[in-house]
Design a protein around this motif. Structure first.
Motif, PDB file in Angstrom:
ATOM      1  N   ARG A  90       0.844  -1.120  -0.009  1.00 42.08           N
ATOM      2  CA  ARG A  90       0.070  -0.209  -0.107  1.00 42.08           C
ATOM      3  C   ARG A  90       0.757   1.150   0.010  1.00 42.08           C
ATOM      4  NH1 ARG A  90      -0.870   1.974   5.715  1.00 42.08           N
ATOM      5  NH2 ARG A  90       0.477   0.703   6.917  1.00 42.08           N
ATOM      6  N   ILE A  91       0.489   2.294  -0.509  1.00 43.61           N
ATOM      7  CA  ILE A  91       0.906   3.535  -0.154  1.00 43.61           C
ATOM      8  C   ILE A  91       0.938   4.125   1.256  1.00 43.61           C
ATOM      9  CG2 ILE A  91       1.200   6.114  -0.925  1.00 43.61           C
ATOM     10  CD1 ILE A  91       1.951   4.142  -3.428  1.00 43.61           C
ATOM     11  N   TYR A  92       2.032   4.236   2.044  1.00 38.36           N
ATOM     12  CA  TYR A  92       1.942   4.475   3.498  1.00 38.36           C
ATOM     13  C   TYR A  92       1.767   6.178   3.414  1.00 38.36           C
ATOM     14  CZ  TYR A  92       4.419  -0.017   4.255  1.00 38.36           C
ATOM     15  OH  TYR A  92       4.614  -1.153   4.366  1.00 38.36           O
ATOM     16  N   PRO A  93       1.045   6.249   4.544  1.00 38.66           N
ATOM     17  CA  PRO A  93       0.811   7.754   4.753  1.00 38.66           C
ATOM     18  C   PRO A  93       2.015   8.326   5.438  1.00 38.66           C
ATOM     19  CG  PRO A  93      -0.366   6.416   6.529  1.00 38.66           C
ATOM     20  CD  PRO A  93       0.030   5.471   5.421  1.00 38.66           C
ATOM     21  N   ASP A  94       2.065   9.515   5.197  1.00 39.64           N
ATOM     22  CA  ASP A  94       3.368  10.107   5.637  1.00 39.64           C
ATOM     23  C   ASP A  94       3.181  10.267   7.100  1.00 39.64           C
ATOM     24  OD1 ASP A  94       5.042  12.288   6.527  1.00 39.64           O
ATOM     25  OD2 ASP A  94       4.797  13.815   5.076  1.00 39.64           O
ATOM     26  N   PRO A  95       4.075   9.770   7.951  1.00 44.88           N
ATOM     27  CA  PRO A  95       3.835   9.904   9.364  1.00 44.88           C
ATOM     28  C   PRO A  95       3.695  11.244   9.881  1.00 44.88           C
ATOM     29  CG  PRO A  95       5.407   8.207   8.835  1.00 44.88           C
ATOM     30  CD  PRO A  95       5.294   8.988   7.647  1.00 44.88           C
ATOM     31  N   MET A  96       4.359  12.154   9.548  1.00 43.28           N
ATOM     32  CA  MET A  96       4.463  13.470   9.872  1.00 43.28           C
ATOM     33  C   MET A  96       3.102  14.403   9.634  1.00 43.28           C
ATOM     34  SD  MET A  96       7.306  12.977  11.293  1.00 43.28           S
ATOM     35  CE  MET A  96       7.386  14.038  12.064  1.00 43.28           C
ATOM     36  N   THR A  97       2.775  14.013   8.426  1.00 48.98           N
ATOM     37  CA  THR A  97       1.270  14.941   8.144  1.00 48.98           C
ATOM     38  C   THR A  97      -0.071  13.991   8.303  1.00 48.98           C
ATOM     39  OG1 THR A  97       1.346  14.235   5.754  1.00 48.98           O
ATOM     40  CG2 THR A  97       2.624  16.194   6.397  1.00 48.98           C
ATOM     41  N   GLY A  98       0.163  12.601   8.318  1.00 49.82           N
ATOM     42  CA  GLY A  98      -0.939  11.794   8.368  1.00 49.82           C
ATOM     43  C   GLY A  98      -1.718  11.601   7.110  1.00 49.82           C
ATOM     44  N   ARG A  99      -1.203  12.007   6.218  1.00 52.97           N
ATOM     45  CA  ARG A  99      -1.977  11.983   4.693  1.00 52.97           C
ATOM     46  C   ARG A  99      -1.165  10.928   4.040  1.00 52.97           C
ATOM     47  NH1 ARG A  99      -1.924  17.886   5.202  1.00 52.97           N
ATOM     48  NH2 ARG A  99      -0.128  17.832   3.510  1.00 52.97           N
ATOM     49  N   PRO A 100      -1.608  10.318   2.850  1.00 53.54           N
ATOM     50  CA  PRO A 100      -0.821   9.639   1.642  1.00 53.54           C
ATOM     51  C   PRO A 100      -0.314  10.508   0.927  1.00 53.54           C
ATOM     52  CG  PRO A 100      -3.475   9.533   1.256  1.00 53.54           C
ATOM     53  CD  PRO A 100      -3.008  10.512   2.514  1.00 53.54           C
ATOM     54  N   GLU A 101      -0.054  11.718   0.800  1.00 50.58           N
ATOM     55  CA  GLU A 101       0.406  12.334  -0.093  1.00 50.58           C
ATOM     56  C   GLU A 101       2.076  12.569   0.358  1.00 50.58           C
ATOM     57  OE1 GLU A 101      -2.305  14.026   1.216  1.00 50.58           O
ATOM     58  OE2 GLU A 101      -3.611  13.188  -0.321  1.00 50.58           O
ATOM     59  N   TRP A 102       2.681  12.333  -0.599  1.00 48.25           N
ATOM     60  CA  TRP A 102       4.391  12.693  -0.591  1.00 48.25           C
ATOM     61  C   TRP A 102       4.706  13.322  -1.642  1.00 48.25           C
ATOM     62  CZ3 TRP A 102       7.192   9.843   3.241  1.00 48.25           C
ATOM     63  CH2 TRP A 102       6.486   8.998   3.772  1.00 48.25           C
ATOM     64  N   GLY A 103       5.907  14.132  -1.141  1.00 47.18           N
ATOM     65  CA  GLY A 103       6.768  14.722  -2.161  1.00 47.18           C
ATOM     66  C   GLY A 103       7.811  13.947  -3.077  1.00 47.18           C
ATOM     67  N   LEU A 104       7.635  14.106  -4.314  1.00 46.15           N
ATOM     68  CA  LEU A 104       8.241  13.209  -5.220  1.00 46.15           C
ATOM     69  C   LEU A 104       9.634  13.867  -5.585  1.00 46.15           C
ATOM     70  CD1 LEU A 104       5.287  11.920  -7.141  1.00 46.15           C
ATOM     71  CD2 LEU A 104       6.109  11.011  -5.111  1.00 46.15           C
ATOM     72  N   VAL A 105      10.858  13.157  -5.728  1.00 49.82           N
ATOM     73  CA  VAL A 105      12.070  13.360  -6.207  1.00 49.82           C
ATOM     74  C   VAL A 105      12.049  12.647  -7.463  1.00 49.82           C
ATOM     75  CG1 VAL A 105      14.581  13.178  -5.990  1.00 49.82           C
ATOM     76  CG2 VAL A 105      13.011  13.369  -3.699  1.00 49.82           C
ATOM     77  N   THR A 106      12.157  13.553  -8.524  1.00 49.15           N
ATOM     78  CA  THR A 106      12.067  13.101  -9.888  1.00 49.15           C
ATOM     79  C   THR A 106      13.379  13.212 -10.537  1.00 49.15           C
ATOM     80  OG1 THR A 106      10.723  14.944 -10.651  1.00 49.15           O
ATOM     81  CG2 THR A 106       9.459  12.865 -10.009  1.00 49.15           C
ATOM     82  N   ALA A 107      13.681  12.399 -11.684  1.00 46.00           N
ATOM     83  CA  ALA A 107      14.701  12.395 -12.478  1.00 46.00           C
ATOM     84  C   ALA A 107      14.231  12.102 -14.180  1.00 46.00           C
ATOM     85  CB  ALA A 107      15.911  11.862 -12.274  1.00 46.00           C
ATOM     86  N   GLY A 108      14.135  12.564 -14.971  1.00 41.18           N
ATOM     87  CA  GLY A 108      13.543  12.527 -16.126  1.00 41.18           C
ATOM     88  C   GLY A 108      12.148  12.103 -16.109  1.00 41.18           C
ATOM     89  N   GLY A 109      11.275  12.627 -15.502  1.00 39.36           N
ATOM     90  CA  GLY A 109       9.964  12.429 -15.436  1.00 39.36           C
ATOM     91  C   GLY A 109       9.868  11.155 -14.618  1.00 39.36           C
ATOM     92  N   ARG A 110      10.799  10.324 -13.770  1.00 35.41           N
ATOM     93  CA  ARG A 110      10.624   9.304 -13.187  1.00 35.41           C
ATOM     94  C   ARG A 110      10.884   9.441 -11.677  1.00 35.41           C
ATOM     95  NH1 ARG A 110       9.217   4.433 -16.074  1.00 35.41           N
ATOM     96  NH2 ARG A 110       9.582   4.909 -18.404  1.00 35.41           N
ATOM     97  N   ILE A 111      10.222   8.617 -10.735  1.00 33.23           N
ATOM     98  CA  ILE A 111      10.302   8.635  -9.460  1.00 33.23           C
ATOM     99  C   ILE A 111      11.568   7.953  -9.002  1.00 33.23           C
ATOM    100  CG2 ILE A 111       9.410   8.271  -6.971  1.00 33.23           C
ATOM    101  CD1 ILE A 111       6.549   8.374  -8.572  1.00 33.23           C
ATOM    102  N   VAL A 112      12.415   8.848  -8.340  1.00 35.84           N
ATOM    103  CA  VAL A 112      13.885   8.105  -7.614  1.00 35.84           C
ATOM    104  C   VAL A 112      13.731   8.036  -6.257  1.00 35.84           C
ATOM    105  CG1 VAL A 112      15.082   8.769  -9.912  1.00 35.84           C
ATOM    106  CG2 VAL A 112      15.312  10.445  -7.867  1.00 35.84           C
TER     107      VAL A 112
END
Length: 159
Positions: A90-112
């Motif tokens: 599952r997509i874990y929730p962010d423990p600090m915000t309690g929401r399942p949204e995360w900041g994504l670090v991307t390179a070339g349109g892909r998640i790293v």
């Protein structure tokens, strides 16, 4: 004489309530710090799980070209295979915000990698495990990035 005793009892009661209030306030701060430390430990665990899932997705790429996922949902079900490949349950929730949204670090349109969306200041600023050594000294949880960087092998020049 009796009214003087009642006044003294009232003052003692007020002082007692004030002392208890100060003690409860101090305990509340301690509980808050303890809860934040527990959330930090959860963030480190979840960040490691995302990093591990991205690594599995990358290394298990079909064909000669290895690639990163386009979305976090790709880690739940890898559609590059005829059978079901799952790297996260599952997509874990962010423990600090309690929401399942995360900041994504991307390179070339892909998640790293991923990071928290919280701007709060961390309690833990050092003594990280070697996998998280780059988190030392960061000013906010948003700066705690859990990136996957492939290891290059000297013989092939490839990860």
């Amino acid at each position: 004489m009796r009214s003087g005793q009642q006044g003294f009892t009232y003052v003692v009661l007020l002082i007692s309530v004030a002392v208890i209030g100060v003690g409860l306030a101090a305990k509340g701060i301690e509980w808050d710090r303890s809860a934040q430390r527990a959330k930090e430990a959860d963030l480190l665990f979840v960040g490691h799980e995302f990093r591990r899932a991205i690594a599995l997705y990358y290394y298990r790429s079909p064909g000669p070209a290895q690639e990163y996922p386009r979305s976090l949902e790709d880690l739940l079900e890898d559609r590059r295979y005829p059978g079901t490949q799952r790297y996260l349950r599952r997509i874990y929730p962010d423990p600090m915000t309690g929401r399942p949204e995360w900041g994504l670090v991307t390179a070339g349109g892909r998640i790293v990698g991923v990071h928290s969306l919280s701007d709060a200041q961390p309690i833990k600023t050092g003594n990280f495990a070697s996998a998280n050594a780059e988190l030392a000294g960061k000013g906010s949880y948003r700066d705690w990035q859990f990136n996957f960087v492939p290891v290059m092998t000297p013989s092939s020049g490839r990860p």
